[in-house]
Enzyme design. Structure first.
Site, mmCIF file in Angstrom:
data_model
loop_
_atom_site.group_PDB
_atom_site.id
_atom_site.type_symbol
_atom_site.label_atom_id
_atom_site.label_comp_id
_atom_site.label_asym_id
_atom_site.label_seq_id
_atom_site.Cartn_x
_atom_site.Cartn_y
_atom_site.Cartn_z
ATOM 1 C CD GLU A 205 5.550 -39.807 -21.394
ATOM 2 O OE1 GLU A 205 4.785 -39.077 -22.044
ATOM 3 O OE2 GLU A 205 5.364 -40.082 -20.186
ATOM 4 C CD GLU A 394 8.480 -38.427 -17.149
ATOM 5 O OE1 GLU A 394 7.298 -38.029 -17.073
ATOM 6 O OE2 GLU A 394 9.221 -38.171 -18.114
HETATM 7 C C1 NOJ Z 1 5.558 -37.172 -19.243
HETATM 8 C C2 NOJ Z 1 6.587 -36.353 -19.955
HETATM 9 O O1 NOJ Z 1 7.725 -37.135 -20.176
HETATM 10 C C3 NOJ Z 1 6.923 -35.070 -19.216
HETATM 11 O O2 NOJ Z 1 7.645 -34.279 -20.095
HETATM 12 C C4 NOJ Z 1 5.663 -34.419 -18.719
HETATM 13 O O3 NOJ Z 1 5.905 -33.164 -18.166
HETATM 14 C C5 NOJ Z 1 5.023 -35.324 -17.697
HETATM 15 N N1 NOJ Z 1 4.670 -36.574 -18.330
HETATM 16 C C6 NOJ Z 1 3.751 -34.777 -17.061
HETATM 17 O O4 NOJ Z 1 2.766 -34.641 -18.006
#
Ligand code: NOJ
Length: 489
Positions: A205, A394
């Site tokens: 990210e 994710e």
């Molecule tokens: C993206 C992130 O990579 C992760 O660390 C985070 O907890 C989740 N989204 C949920 O917000």
């Protein structure tokens, strides 16, 4: 705020009509893949990889054990006012000591894959220099436990926990010294772990940690840099990614797969027409120009450079070559629709619509519910960049989970969200989108960055007093999806 930014970019991009209109098509229309054409409604291809995901700082705890150095998130979370509930991840889920129990939880789901991250400051406490002799011991134990349980490890090298020493010495990602240090760290990990880790995500990210950490001051290290420096930071991270790809190929076992895990700016046609789908392709390329596009095309788009103007990053052609090193896959973190678009006669060919206040969201208010995002985003990414392998690195949802008097957590809204997104993902795959696996965020409740422990994303509920884990109803939902390799009955 993001919408405002993009409206401004759009206005600037408007002057680039000719350039973009003249751009050659990048791929043919997505065609249904005959090999997948036979998928029954709701079914996933055989061999589809079902997994869950976590990250080091969010679950491990043990921040001062076995020679771990400090990270920018240790510093940031300890400064008052940064974390909504005033907590830190000093203990978090204490996964460092309970990893065996947690691997058993993955196994209970029937998941055959697990995405975790390695804490850079455990391995190189100072970011550079001598490796901590005990730095990889925990991951050695974790890998052995996963493999003994038939679970394939997918490792992320950077999930935001930059060694504090690199921030202090070089300004962190403001310097290419950090990009080079990342390559050395990647080489070391590749050398030591690719006997067991076959797939490595480099950076997680970029779109979030660069903007929020270095631009808006919301995430660690809490800086508010002006646009030129911010673009330089993003460029240095892209360079770090490219250097790491090369380092992993040079030092890892042959056949190790590598790619980024990105929160792609998720563009969705507001109404499904061919014209709007084309507009969403253009938007996908331009609104991801600062990272994914330069990584996958090896160049900044004309639109990006025109918009940045004097604030464009400084770089060399050699750096672009490194940044554009070939990836084996892309990981897409897909949560919320970010930009609903319509085709526009005006350059650059799309317009972005404002969200009505009533748009539904999960318990985190940024997490808008738009299941079609899981259909359009992989489809568009495959088309725009001609990508052959995509992982959904994710996807998941926060809910206001409560343990009921019967001891159970009935997280019906999380199940609703997952069912809807998986149904749309299945539709994309049935039409030929090359998605090979899905990692549900998250295995268990954990430290949700600036929200502290206030936003729960887990399939397993964690009591942060006792650290007891218990399955929520969504764990049964996911177990059923995995067992049947399908999202419907
Ligand atoms: C993206 C992130 O990579 C992760 O660390 C985070 O907890 C989740 N989204 C949920 O917000």
């Amino acid at each position: 705020m993001l919408e405002d930014l993009s409206r401004r970019s759009f206005a600037k991009l408007a002057s680039l009509a000719a350039a973009i209109a003249a751009a050659p098509a990048r791929a043919e229309e997505a065609q249904p893949d005959p090999a997948r054409g036979h998928l029954a409604t709701g079914s996933f291809p055989s061999g589809f990889i079902w997994g869950t995901a976590t990250s080091a700082y969010q679950i491990e705890g043990a921040v001062a054990e076995d020679g771990r150095g400090r990270s920018i998130w240790d510093t940031f979370s300890h400064q008052p006012g940064h974390i909504a509930d005033g907590t830190t991840a000093d203990r978090a889920d204490d996964h460092y000591h309970r990893y065996k129990e947690d691997v058993a939880l993955i196994r209970e789901l029937g998941a055959k894959a697990y995405r975790f991250s390695i804490a850079w400051p455990r391995v190189f406490p100072e970011g550079v220099g001598a490796a901590n002799p005990k730095g990889l011991d925990f991951y050695d134990r974790l890998l052995d436990e996963l493999l003994a349980n038939g679970i394939e490890p997918y490792a992320t090298l950077y999930h935001w926990d930059l060694p504090q020493a690199l921030q202090d010495r070089f300004g962190g990602w403001q310097s290419t010294e950090t990009s080079k240090a990342f390559a050395d760290y990647a080489a070391y990990v590749a050398q030591r772990l690719t006997d067991r880790v076959k797939t490595i995500f480099t950076v997680n990210e970029v779109g979030r940690f660069v903007t929020f950490g270095y631009g808006l001051g919301i995430d660690a290290p809490g800086l508010k840099l002006p646009p030129k420096q911010l673009n330089q930071v993003r460029h240095n991270v892209a360079l770090a990614h490219g250097l790491a790809v090369q380092a992993i190929r040079a030092h890892g076992r042959a056949g190790t797969k590598v790619g980024p895990a990105e929160n792609i700016a998720a563009c969705v046609p507001a109404i499904d027409t061919r014209e709007n789908a084309r507009a969403a392709e253009i938007a996908t390329r331009e609104l991801n120009a600062g990272f994914l596009n330069v990584v996958l095309e090896g160049k900044y788009t004309d639109g990006f450079l025109a918009y940045a103007g004097a604030n464009a990053p400084t770089y060399t052609e050699d750096e672009l070559k490194i940044i554009g090193s070939k990836n084996d896959f892309i990981g897409l973190n897909i949560y919320a629709p970010q930009f609903y678009v319509l085709a526009s006669e005006r350059a650059p060919g799309f317009s972005i619509l404002p969200f009505p206040k009533s748009f539904p969201h999960m318990s985190a208010d940024w997490l808008r519910i738009g299941p079609e995002t899981a259909y359009w985003v992989p489809r568009l990414a495959a088309k725009v960049w001609n990508v052959e392998t995509i992982y959904i690195s994710e996807n998941g949802a926060s809910s206001a989970d409560e343990v009921r008097p019967d001891g159970k957590v009935y997280d019906l809204d999380r199940i609703m969200y997952l069912r809807a997104y998986l149904t749309q993902l299945q539709r994309a795959i049935a039409e030929g989108a090359p998605v090979r696996g899905y990692f549900l965020w998250s295995l268990m409740d954990n430290f949700e960055w600036i929200y502290g422990f206030g936003k729960r994303f887990g399939l397993y509920h964690v009591d942060f007093e006792t650290l007891g884990r218990r399955p929520k109803l969504s764990a049964s939902f996911y177990r059923n999806v995995i067992a049947r390799n399908a999202v419907d009955v």
